[in-house]
Design an enzyme around this catalytic site. Structure first.
Site, short mmCIF file in Angstrom:
data_model
loop_
_atom_site.label_atom_id
_atom_site.label_comp_id
_atom_site.label_asym_id
_atom_site.label_seq_id
_atom_site.Cartn_x
_atom_site.Cartn_y
_atom_site.Cartn_z
CB ILE A 154 -0.95 -0.01 1.21
CG1 ILE A 154 -1.93 -1.19 1.09
CG2 ILE A 154 -1.72 1.31 1.31
CD1 ILE A 154 -2.82 -1.40 2.30
CB CYS A 174 -5.61 4.76 5.67
SG CYS A 174 -6.35 6.35 5.32
CG ASP A 186 -10.31 4.80 7.34
OD1 ASP A 186 -11.50 5.20 7.42
OD2 ASP A 186 -9.99 3.71 6.82
CD GLU A 214 -11.14 0.70 13.87
OE1 GLU A 214 -11.63 -0.27 13.23
OE2 GLU A 214 -10.30 1.47 13.38
CG HIS A 238 -11.46 0.40 9.53
ND1 HIS A 238 -10.93 -0.30 10.58
CD2 HIS A 238 -10.72 0.06 8.45
CE1 HIS A 238 -9.92 -1.04 10.17
NE2 HIS A 238 -9.77 -0.83 8.87
CB ALA A 287 -11.28 -2.25 2.62
#
Length: 527
Positions: A153, A231, A257, A262, A280, A283
């Site tokens: 990434i 991210c 993000d 979470e 999040h 994706a």
């Protein structure tokens, strides 16, 4: 021949089911069930395809009498009890690269949102305020982007940033200078990145080494006015420290993000000026969801029908004939890789795996893969023998295999040598009784030791009294020594001490050990 049966238990692109059927599997799509319903049903299936909603617990696995493979459409496998799956003999797969472009694009989007204060400007304008003079942004052209992590990434983010005419610097222990040149970026250490970057974006997994990599101390080292994007994974940034840095103005803006907890229903960062957050969404594009669904279906079907293994998290690719002979060597190789990775992990440029004696008669690929998995497991929770060679190639690490037909002092030997900015570092090991991994050399010093559990590595000047001093320190700190291994280059020269401990050693005791006379290096190890 009975067709393998697959259960898709989370909502997934319908083309995934079509791929299973095309490849010779029967498929049921039953989503939204309770854990009890899944437990009652799972015994009928050979494969389970999931996303993040289904929790594959030990109870589910105990009921899965026929289950052979679990496929996660996505990268995170926190919802799968991998140790229990391994004990049950169930292969766990994920799709680590299906979300790469989507996540990289989200990072770029947040960079622009920070640079031009887009969320605040939108809210203000829709409230009828027209505060044109309030929102003075900055250009990204000509600015320096600091990548923490330059893997799959991170490399995509770098290419997009270069297209925006940004200068890109990267911190990644496994990125070689040659690969950095190929990418058009500059490899730097972390302190240099923090001092130079106008924007920082994180693209590294969450491990013990990367947790809070942007802590209060490192945030203080950043350039005043820096903007930060994450991210990747929650926990890479100390959120309370980030809030203080935003409040003081040292950090001009931050966009997250991902959060340490979470779903993030509350955070010290919520409501902070110049802070942007998303739930999040890295994706969350149609393309990414299709990609991971199709990939997981292809991987699982290949395993169930043909026995092929791709992106498995708990299984090496080995034939039935090779496995019994290679398993002890793979255990030795992984320990050697882990050892050299923990002791010489910065600025790696190359790695050489040499085998001699009996080891030279075996397939070297699983041994090499095991070394790489051990080397990189300190930086990625999902690395294994299957994906470690790919991760090494992705970072431009020069991997060499050397086979010696000769037999030396030991009837079989595996040597791992890494090239670093400080020179080469080498460790070697053998098998006792053809089954027991044993370290026999570390950085040119002969020393025999088992590599197990918590250990303490010390390099010191060989002088009378040192062993007593370190023993006294550990004893007074309540730390019991299990085994004691000592080696030295020559009398009065450099000595190595390797201790197995009954408990992990604290940073405070480590600091005290560093103060002992003659100590050069102190390092806690874990195997």
């Amino acid at each position: 021949m009975t067709k393998p049966r697959v259960l898709i238990s989370d909502k997934m692109d319908p083309n995934a089911a079509a791929i299973f059927r095309e490849r010779g599997c029967e498929v049921d799509e039953i989503t939204g069930e309770t854990p009890e319903q899944l437990i009652a049903r799972i015994g009928d299936y050979d494969g389970l395809a999931i996303r993040s909603s289904t929790k594959v617990t030990k109870a589910v696995l105990d009921a899965a009498t026929n289950l052979k493979v679990i496929g996660r459409a996505g990268i995170g496998v926190d919802n799968v009890d991998i140790p229990a799956a391994s004990a049950k003999g169930v292969v766990v797969m994920n799709t680590p690269f299906g979300n790469s472009i989507t996540t990289a694009e989200h990072a770029i989007a947040l960079i622009f949102a920070l640079a031009r204060q887009l969320p605040e400007a939108d809210a203000s304008t829709q409230a009828g305020k027209w505060e044109k003079n309030r929102f003075m942004g900055v250009e990204v052209t000509g600015k320096t982007l600091g990548l923490i992590g330059a893997g799959n990434i991170g490399s995509i983010v770098a290419s997009r940033a270069l297209g925006l005419r940004m200068k890109v610097v990267a911190f990644d222990p496994f990125l070689t200078p040659e690969r950095a040149v190929e990418m058009g970026i500059e490899k730097v250490d972390l302190d240099a990145l923090l001092a130079r970057a106008d924007f920082i974006t994180l693209h590294t997994p969450l491990t013990d080494q990367t947790r809070n990599i942007l802590n209060r101390e490192n945030l203080a080292k950043t350039k005043k006015g820096v903007r930060i994007v994450n991210c990747a994974r929650g926990g890479l940034i100390d959120e309370a420290a980030l809030k203080d840095a935003l409040d003081s103005g040292h950090v001009a803006g931050a966009a997250l993000d991902v959060f340490e907890t979470e779903p993030a229903k509350a955070s010290p960062l919520f409501g902070t000026p110049n802070f942007i957050c998303t739930p999040h969404l890295g994706a969350s594009t149609n393309e990414a969801q299709v990609n991971v669904a199709l990939q997981v279906a292809e991987q699982m079907a290949d395993y169930l029908v043909n026995g092929g293994v791709t992106n498995a998290l708990n299984m090496p690719s080995l034939s039935a004939e090779e496995a019994p002979k290679l398993r002890p060597y793979m255990a030795l190789a992984e320990k050697l890789g882990s050892l050299v990775g923990q002791l010489a992990h910065d600025n790696l440029t190359k790695i050489s795996i040499e085998v001699e004696g009996a080891a030279a008669q075996l397939n070297p690929k699983p041994i090499t893969a095991a070394v790489l998995a051990g080397l990189m497991k300190n930086y990625s929770q999902t690395v294994n023998m299957v994906n470690a060679p790919f991760l090494a190639r992705e970072r431009g690490l020069d991997v060499r295999e050397v086979r010696h037909d000769r037999e030396g002092v030991y009837h079989t030997l595996v040597r791992v040598t890494v090239g670093t900015s400080q020179g080469e570092r080498s460790v070697a090991g053998t098998l006792f009784g053809n089954t027991q991994p044993r370290l026999v050399e570390i950085f040119g010093i002969g020393i025999e030791a088992d590599l197990e559990g918590d250990m303490l590595y010390i390099v010191n000047e060989d002088a009378p009294g040192f062993i007593g001093r370190i023993g006294t320190l550990l004893g007074e700190s309540g730390i019991n020594i299990g085994t004691f291994h000592l080696g030295r280059r020559n009398a009065g020269g450099e000595a190595v001490l390797l201790l197995s401990l009954d408990n992990p050693i604290s940073q405070g005791v480590m600091a005290e050990a560093c103060k002992l006379p003659g100590v050069k290096t102190v390092k806690a190890l874990a195997f």
